[in-house]
Design a protein around this motif. Structure first.
Motif, PDB file in Angstrom:
ATOM      1  N   LYS A 236       0.831  -1.208   0.000  1.00  0.00           N
ATOM      2  CA  LYS A 236       0.000   0.000   0.000  1.00  0.00           C
ATOM      3  C   LYS A 236       0.863   1.254   0.000  1.00  0.00           C
ATOM      4  CE  LYS A 236      -4.194  -1.861   2.110  1.00  0.00           C
ATOM      5  NZ  LYS A 236      -5.169  -1.725   3.237  1.00  0.00           N
ATOM      6  N   LEU A 237       1.965   1.208   0.718  1.00  0.00           N
ATOM      7  CA  LEU A 237       2.886   2.343   0.739  1.00  0.00           C
ATOM      8  C   LEU A 237       3.428   2.627  -0.650  1.00  0.00           C
ATOM      9  CD1 LEU A 237       4.587   4.403   2.395  1.00  0.00           C
ATOM     10  CD2 LEU A 237       6.319   2.591   2.602  1.00  0.00           C
ATOM     11  N   ARG A 238       3.781   1.568  -1.361  1.00  0.00           N
ATOM     12  CA  ARG A 238       4.406   1.724  -2.668  1.00  0.00           C
ATOM     13  C   ARG A 238       3.397   1.952  -3.787  1.00  0.00           C
ATOM     14  NH1 ARG A 238       6.443  -1.990  -5.165  1.00  0.00           N
ATOM     15  NH2 ARG A 238       7.228  -0.462  -6.626  1.00  0.00           N
ATOM     16  N   LEU A 239       2.249   1.267  -3.721  1.00  0.00           N
ATOM     17  CA  LEU A 239       1.321   1.256  -4.848  1.00  0.00           C
ATOM     18  C   LEU A 239       0.046   2.058  -4.599  1.00  0.00           C
ATOM     19  CD1 LEU A 239       1.609  -2.538  -5.794  1.00  0.00           C
ATOM     20  CD2 LEU A 239       2.970  -0.617  -6.639  1.00  0.00           C
ATOM     21  N   GLY A 240      -0.179   2.477  -3.348  1.00  0.00           N
ATOM     22  CA  GLY A 240      -1.363   3.265  -3.037  1.00  0.00           C
ATOM     23  C   GLY A 240      -2.336   2.526  -2.138  1.00  0.00           C
ATOM     24  N   ASN A 241      -2.992   3.257  -1.269  1.00  0.00           N
ATOM     25  CA  ASN A 241      -3.924   2.647  -0.315  1.00  0.00           C
ATOM     26  C   ASN A 241      -5.168   2.086  -0.968  1.00  0.00           C
ATOM     27  OD1 ASN A 241      -2.592   2.940   2.226  1.00  0.00           O
ATOM     28  ND2 ASN A 241      -3.033   5.140   2.170  1.00  0.00           N
TER      29      ASN A 241
ATOM     30  N   TYR B 296      19.941  -0.152   0.147  1.00  0.00           N
ATOM     31  CA  TYR B 296      18.619  -0.078  -0.453  1.00  0.00           C
ATOM     32  C   TYR B 296      17.590   0.288   0.606  1.00  0.00           C
ATOM     33  CZ  TYR B 296      14.736  -1.142  -3.554  1.00  0.00           C
ATOM     34  OH  TYR B 296      13.606  -1.047  -4.316  1.00  0.00           O
ATOM     35  N   SER B 297      16.660   1.184   0.245  1.00  0.00           N
ATOM     36  CA  SER B 297      15.775   1.819   1.224  1.00  0.00           C
ATOM     37  C   SER B 297      14.779   0.884   1.880  1.00  0.00           C
ATOM     38  CB  SER B 297      15.031   2.987   0.568  1.00  0.00           C
ATOM     39  OG  SER B 297      14.265   2.531  -0.540  1.00  0.00           O
ATOM     40  N   LEU B 298      14.403  -0.200   1.215  1.00  0.00           N
ATOM     41  CA  LEU B 298      13.408  -1.121   1.773  1.00  0.00           C
ATOM     42  C   LEU B 298      14.032  -2.500   1.930  1.00  0.00           C
ATOM     43  CD1 LEU B 298      10.551  -1.636   2.739  1.00  0.00           C
ATOM     44  CD2 LEU B 298       9.868  -2.047   0.364  1.00  0.00           C
ATOM     45  N   GLY B 299      14.376  -2.843   3.155  1.00  0.00           N
ATOM     46  CA  GLY B 299      14.989  -4.138   3.434  1.00  0.00           C
ATOM     47  C   GLY B 299      16.384  -3.982   4.012  1.00  0.00           C
ATOM     48  N   LYS B 300      17.318  -3.586   3.175  1.00  0.00           N
ATOM     49  CA  LYS B 300      18.711  -3.459   3.618  1.00  0.00           C
ATOM     50  C   LYS B 300      18.870  -2.373   4.671  1.00  0.00           C
ATOM     51  CE  LYS B 300      21.562  -5.313   1.684  1.00  0.00           C
ATOM     52  NZ  LYS B 300      22.296  -4.854   0.507  1.00  0.00           N
ATOM     53  N   ALA B 301      18.246  -1.220   4.469  1.00  0.00           N
ATOM     54  CA  ALA B 301      18.381  -0.122   5.420  1.00  0.00           C
ATOM     55  C   ALA B 301      17.863  -0.521   6.802  1.00  0.00           C
ATOM     56  CB  ALA B 301      17.637   1.111   4.909  1.00  0.00           C
ATOM     57  N   GLN B 302      16.714  -1.198   6.834  1.00  0.00           N
ATOM     58  CA  GLN B 302      16.160  -1.623   8.123  1.00  0.00           C
ATOM     59  C   GLN B 302      17.048  -2.678   8.789  1.00  0.00           C
ATOM     60  OE1 GLN B 302      13.991  -1.478   5.246  1.00  0.00           O
ATOM     61  NE2 GLN B 302      13.614   0.629   5.913  1.00  0.00           N
TER      62      GLN B 302
ATOM     63  N   ILE C  52      14.267   6.446   3.046  1.00  0.00           N
ATOM     64  CA  ILE C  52      14.366   5.427   4.094  1.00  0.00           C
ATOM     65  C   ILE C  52      13.413   5.749   5.242  1.00  0.00           C
ATOM     66  CG2 ILE C  52      15.921   4.487   5.869  1.00  0.00           C
ATOM     67  CD1 ILE C  52      18.163   4.812   3.694  1.00  0.00           C
ATOM     68  N   ALA C  53      13.247   7.032   5.535  1.00  0.00           N
ATOM     69  CA  ALA C  53      12.383   7.438   6.644  1.00  0.00           C
ATOM     70  C   ALA C  53      10.932   7.028   6.422  1.00  0.00           C
ATOM     71  CB  ALA C  53      12.466   8.953   6.832  1.00  0.00           C
ATOM     72  N   ILE C  54      10.459   7.064   5.177  1.00  0.00           N
ATOM     73  CA  ILE C  54       9.044   6.778   4.909  1.00  0.00           C
ATOM     74  C   ILE C  54       8.700   5.308   5.173  1.00  0.00           C
ATOM     75  CG2 ILE C  54       7.294   6.701   3.100  1.00  0.00           C
ATOM     76  CD1 ILE C  54       8.626   9.243   1.942  1.00  0.00           C
ATOM     77  N   PRO C  55       9.389   4.330   4.561  1.00  0.00           N
ATOM     78  CA  PRO C  55       9.059   2.933   4.901  1.00  0.00           C
ATOM     79  C   PRO C  55       9.390   2.595   6.346  1.00  0.00           C
ATOM     80  CG  PRO C  55      10.994   3.015   3.483  1.00  0.00           C
ATOM     81  CD  PRO C  55      10.419   4.388   3.498  1.00  0.00           C
ATOM     82  N   HIS C  56      10.398   3.276   6.898  1.00  0.00           N
ATOM     83  CA  HIS C  56      10.763   3.036   8.289  1.00  0.00           C
ATOM     84  C   HIS C  56       9.596   3.374   9.215  1.00  0.00           C
ATOM     85  CE1 HIS C  56      13.677   2.469  11.547  1.00  0.00           C
ATOM     86  NE2 HIS C  56      13.134   3.516  12.126  1.00  0.00           N
ATOM     87  N   ALA C  57       8.935   4.496   8.945  1.00  0.00           N
ATOM     88  CA  ALA C  57       7.789   4.898   9.760  1.00  0.00           C
ATOM     89  C   ALA C  57       6.670   3.867   9.667  1.00  0.00           C
ATOM     90  CB  ALA C  57       7.295   6.273   9.309  1.00  0.00           C
ATOM     91  N   THR C  58       6.449   3.343   8.465  1.00  0.00           N
ATOM     92  CA  THR C  58       5.413   2.321   8.279  1.00  0.00           C
ATOM     93  C   THR C  58       5.724   1.076   9.102  1.00  0.00           C
ATOM     94  OG1 THR C  58       4.873   3.094   6.052  1.00  0.00           O
ATOM     95  CG2 THR C  58       4.304   0.808   6.585  1.00  0.00           C
ATOM     96  N   LEU C  59       6.976   0.657   9.090  1.00  0.00           N
ATOM     97  CA  LEU C  59       7.355  -0.547   9.825  1.00  0.00           C
ATOM     98  C   LEU C  59       7.310  -0.329  11.338  1.00  0.00           C
ATOM     99  CD1 LEU C  59      10.230  -1.741   7.476  1.00  0.00           C
ATOM    100  CD2 LEU C  59       8.013  -2.853   7.827  1.00  0.00           C
TER     101      LEU C  59
END
Length: 335
Positions: free
Chosen positions: A57-62, A172-178, A197-204
């Protein structure tokens, strides 16, 4: 008719009328994980593991139509049994098991065998036919245990502090960064991160994952904040004016491609850490063997070389062309 076929839209199951990780819009898509080469926009419906739902949803839309299922929970689509099994590549990453009339195929997506502490570890699934990635399908790619790699990263950070430099890690911002944040959080007091990185991080964080707080870098971030700081940024930030504000800094690249020293020089990096979320050569071989598959299809990466090795080892294997890639790609001769 094969249970799964490689088409111009993706991997297709005619009996169930669904696609796995299609690269063109289709009616029904089953998604292995949320990286952009496997999860495309435009499908009428999506099916994935529960943890992947918020990332999709973050990547493709809610507004996308998406259904989440648990690992090892079988569902039936037009009489075809489908179940998802841990791939260990990143949070929510799954292998897709397809069973019909006694025949079993497994699509691996991307995977690694080492437990990173965040994603559910890889689970081998026995099958008749296995579709495997081969991003690092050459004998030169043999990873050190992650404990050793993170020890080297922390030592590099410590040395940079002594030299009064910021430590900028590209990942890489989704996976490796976390993964970096999770493994370094007990040794680093403060993380500054790129917005990607901050955006997916907040979601997780909202989903309850045990990750440390981070500070998003903005145009208003004072230059003084970067002194001796640990900064995590995506590879796209490497040659950007964004980095100038952080001087003096040391640049480290976290990627499996750093196994080859020449890649570090080409990236103008000060340090390279061969940290990958993909299986290395031995991991690929171990995974294939554990499936006990009679037939293997090899997708993105060193597919021709890996398929040839498997064939010479007595496993019927074929290289196939797909539109999958590698999120940490630098230089892959077969791409």
């Amino acid at each position: 008719m094969k249970l799964l076929e490689f088409t111009d839209k993706g991997i297709y199951c005619e009996a169930g009328d669904f696609y796995i990780d299609p690269w063109k819009p289709v009616k029904r898509a089953i998604i292995t994980h949320a990286h952009s080469d496997h999860a495309k926009w435009g499908n009428e419906s999506y099916l994935c593991e529960h943890a992947t739902v918020p990332l999709l949803k973050l990547r493709l839309g809610n507004d996308i139509k998406v259904q989440g299922v648990a690992f090892n929970e079988p569902i039936f689509i037009n009489g075809v049994e489908v179940s998802l099994h841990p791939a260990g590549h990143m949070i929510g990453a799954a292998q897709i098991k397809v069973t019909y009339r006694g025949e079993i195929w497994v699509v691996s997506g991307d995977y690694k065998l080492e437990n990173d502490g965040l994603s559910i570890p890889f689970e081998p699934v026995q099958c008749h036919t296995f579709i495997t990635e081969s991003t690092f399908g050459l004998p030169i790619y043999q990873w050190e245990p992650q404990e050793q790699i993170f020890s080297k990263i922390f030592q590099w950070i410590s040395n940079n502090k002594q030299d009064e430099k910021a430590s900028v890690l590209l990942a890489y911002s989704l996976g490796k960064a976390q993964r970096l944040l999770y493994q370094l959080q007990d040794k680093v007091d403060r993380f500054l991160v790129h917005g990607a990185i901050a955006i997916p991080h907040a979601t997780l964080l909202e989903e309850g994952y045990p990750l440390p707080p981070v500070e998003r870098i903005t145009p208003d971030t004072p230059k003084a904040d970067f002194k001796n700081a640990v900064v995590i940024a995506p590879p796209s930030a490497e040659d950007h004016v964004w980095l100038r504000k952080m001087q003096p800094y040391s640049l480290g690249v976290c990627s499996g491609w750093m196994q080859v020293r020449g890649n570090m020089r080409r990236r103008n990096a000060d340090a390279g850490f061969a940290l990958s979320d993909h299986a290395d050569w031995q991991g690929l071989l171990q995974a294939v063997k554990a499936t006990k598959a009679e037939q293997v299809y090899v997708t993105h990466g060193f597919s021709n070389a890996f398929a040839r090795y498997l064939t010479e080892s007595g496993i019927q294997a074929f290289a196939v062309n797909t539109e999958y890639g590698d999120e940490e790609m630098i230089a892959n001769p077969e791409s």
